[in-house]
Design a protein around this motif. Structure first.
Motif, mmCIF file in Angstrom:
data_model
loop_
_atom_site.group_PDB
_atom_site.id
_atom_site.type_symbol
_atom_site.label_atom_id
_atom_site.label_comp_id
_atom_site.label_asym_id
_atom_site.label_seq_id
_atom_site.Cartn_x
_atom_site.Cartn_y
_atom_site.Cartn_z
ATOM 1 N N GLU A 265 5.552 -7.067 2.592
ATOM 2 C CA GLU A 265 4.426 -6.273 3.075
ATOM 3 C C GLU A 265 4.897 -5.004 3.768
ATOM 4 O O GLU A 265 4.297 -3.934 3.599
ATOM 5 C CB GLU A 265 3.559 -7.114 4.014
ATOM 6 C CG GLU A 265 2.761 -8.175 3.302
ATOM 7 C CD GLU A 265 2.032 -9.128 4.234
ATOM 8 O OE1 GLU A 265 2.085 -8.934 5.474
ATOM 9 O OE2 GLU A 265 1.426 -10.080 3.718
ATOM 10 N N VAL B 143 5.910 -2.493 1.103
ATOM 11 C CA VAL B 143 4.748 -1.890 0.444
ATOM 12 C C VAL B 143 4.075 -0.874 1.376
ATOM 13 O O VAL B 143 3.714 0.222 0.947
ATOM 14 C CB VAL B 143 3.747 -2.972 -0.027
ATOM 15 C CG1 VAL B 143 2.475 -2.349 -0.573
ATOM 16 C CG2 VAL B 143 4.402 -3.858 -1.084
ATOM 17 N N GLU B 144 3.924 -1.214 2.640
ATOM 18 C CA GLU B 144 3.303 -0.285 3.591
ATOM 19 C C GLU B 144 4.146 0.974 3.766
ATOM 20 O O GLU B 144 3.614 2.090 3.826
ATOM 21 C CB GLU B 144 3.068 -0.977 4.930
ATOM 22 C CG GLU B 144 1.943 -1.994 4.865
ATOM 23 C CD GLU B 144 1.835 -2.871 6.096
ATOM 24 O OE1 GLU B 144 2.587 -2.653 7.075
ATOM 25 O OE2 GLU B 144 0.997 -3.793 6.082
ATOM 26 N N ASP C 155 3.832 3.013 0.585
ATOM 27 C CA ASP C 155 2.518 3.652 0.561
ATOM 28 C C ASP C 155 2.553 4.939 1.391
ATOM 29 O O ASP C 155 2.128 6.006 0.936
ATOM 30 C CB ASP C 155 1.463 2.679 1.091
ATOM 31 C CG ASP C 155 0.062 3.249 1.105
ATOM 32 O OD1 ASP C 155 -0.280 4.050 0.206
ATOM 33 O OD2 ASP C 155 -0.706 2.876 2.015
ATOM 34 N N VAL D 134 1.666 -0.790 -4.273
ATOM 35 C CA VAL D 134 1.000 0.228 -3.456
ATOM 36 C C VAL D 134 -0.426 0.460 -3.962
ATOM 37 O O VAL D 134 -1.368 0.544 -3.168
ATOM 38 C CB VAL D 134 1.814 1.542 -3.432
ATOM 39 C CG1 VAL D 134 0.983 2.709 -2.906
ATOM 40 C CG2 VAL D 134 3.078 1.369 -2.603
ATOM 41 N N ARG E 141 -2.307 -1.651 -5.573
ATOM 42 C CA ARG E 141 -3.092 -2.839 -5.192
ATOM 43 C C ARG E 141 -3.489 -2.766 -3.716
ATOM 44 O O ARG E 141 -4.624 -3.086 -3.350
ATOM 45 C CB ARG E 141 -2.316 -4.127 -5.474
ATOM 46 C CG ARG E 141 -2.302 -4.536 -6.936
ATOM 47 C CD ARG E 141 -1.771 -5.945 -7.145
ATOM 48 N NE ARG E 141 -0.421 -6.147 -6.653
ATOM 49 C CZ ARG E 141 0.699 -5.866 -7.342
ATOM 50 N NH1 ARG E 141 0.614 -5.378 -8.571
ATOM 51 N NH2 ARG E 141 1.884 -6.087 -6.816
ATOM 52 N N LEU E 142 -2.553 -2.331 -2.860
ATOM 53 C CA LEU E 142 -2.848 -2.185 -1.436
ATOM 54 C C LEU E 142 -3.940 -1.143 -1.213
ATOM 55 O O LEU E 142 -4.886 -1.379 -0.450
ATOM 56 C CB LEU E 142 -1.581 -1.778 -0.667
ATOM 57 C CG LEU E 142 -1.768 -1.475 0.820
ATOM 58 C CD1 LEU E 142 -2.182 -2.730 1.585
ATOM 59 C CD2 LEU E 142 -0.489 -0.876 1.407
ATOM 60 N N ARG E 143 -3.837 -0.017 -1.882
ATOM 61 C CA ARG E 143 -4.852 1.031 -1.723
ATOM 62 C C ARG E 143 -6.216 0.580 -2.244
ATOM 63 O O ARG E 143 -7.238 0.904 -1.644
ATOM 64 C CB ARG E 143 -4.408 2.323 -2.412
ATOM 65 C CG ARG E 143 -3.264 2.999 -1.683
ATOM 66 C CD ARG E 143 -2.938 4.333 -2.272
ATOM 67 N NE ARG E 143 -1.789 4.933 -1.617
ATOM 68 C CZ ARG E 143 -1.394 6.177 -1.812
ATOM 69 N NH1 ARG E 143 -2.065 6.966 -2.644
ATOM 70 N NH2 ARG E 143 -0.334 6.654 -1.182
ATOM 71 N N ASN F 127 -7.533 -1.753 0.428
ATOM 72 C CA ASN F 127 -7.959 -0.987 1.604
ATOM 73 C C ASN F 127 -9.262 -0.241 1.343
ATOM 74 O O ASN F 127 -10.119 -0.147 2.224
ATOM 75 C CB ASN F 127 -6.866 -0.015 2.047
ATOM 76 C CG ASN F 127 -5.678 -0.720 2.673
ATOM 77 O OD1 ASN F 127 -5.752 -1.878 3.062
ATOM 78 N ND2 ASN F 127 -4.558 -0.026 2.748
#
Length: 189
Positions: free
Chosen positions: A8, A11-12, A15, A56, A58-60, A63
């Motif tokens: 995590e 990835v953060e 990003d 990234v 997927r995270l965006r 979010n």
């Protein structure tokens, strides 16, 4: 630190670096340094930069979904919820001023690179478009909800691009006010 927590953090950091430096100009070394892990540990979690990019995106997407859900709970009317979208230009003003829109910059860069992940990155725009269209439908704009959603999304992207280029706070405040006035006019008609 657990493997999940390390992943995590990677990835953060990716990003943030993809946003600030661009995907192409961000290396494994940059990300590993930001997380303060060895390259061996880094490669345990991600074998390629494209794997990081997919994470990234997927995270965006997650979010963005969370933000849209937050706007749904904050705004008791479609007008109030659309205003949340418009005000993101002010809420994220410093970031947009320095780096541009995180969605627009990544999509543009991947398009220039003819990158296979461009379609996935564009899904974030689709989330915004679908959500805005839904809000305009709730306002009773059945015939032109899609056009209104596309117009507002395009205008906000243009404002973000020019804000990043010209670095003028007055410009973005004026544009946000004009978009809110436009929205009020749409509601009256």
């Amino acid at each position: 630190m657990s493997g999940r927590a390390t992943r995590e953090q990677i990835v953060e950091a990716a990003d943030r670096l993809f946003y600030q430096q661009g995907f192409e100009h961000t290396s494994f070394a940059h990300i590993a340094d930001a997380v303060q892990i060895s390259r061996g540990n880094f490669y345990y979690h991600f074998k390629s930069k494209d794997e990081i990019l997919a994470a990234v995106i997927r995270l965006r997407l997650a979010n963005t979904r969370n933000m849209l859900q937050s706007w749904e709970s904050q705004g008791d009317t479609p007008r109030a919820r659309i205003r949340c979208f418009i005000h993101i230009l002010l809420d994220n003003g410093d970031k947009i001023k320095n780096y541009g829109c995180p969605v627009g910059t990544l999509s543009s860069e991947l398009a220039k690179l003819n990158h296979a992940a461009q379609g996935e990155a564009n899904e974030i725009f689709t989330l915004f478009y679908d959500w805005l269209r839904s809000q305009f439908l709730q306002l009773g704009r059945k015939r032109d909800a899609g056009q209104l959603a596309a117009h507002l999304l395009a205008r906000s992207q243009g404002v973000a691009t020019l804000f990043n280029a010209f670095q003028e706070d007055k410009f973005v405040r004026r544009e946000v006010k004009q978009m809110c006035n436009w929205l009020d006019e749409i509601i009256r008609n």
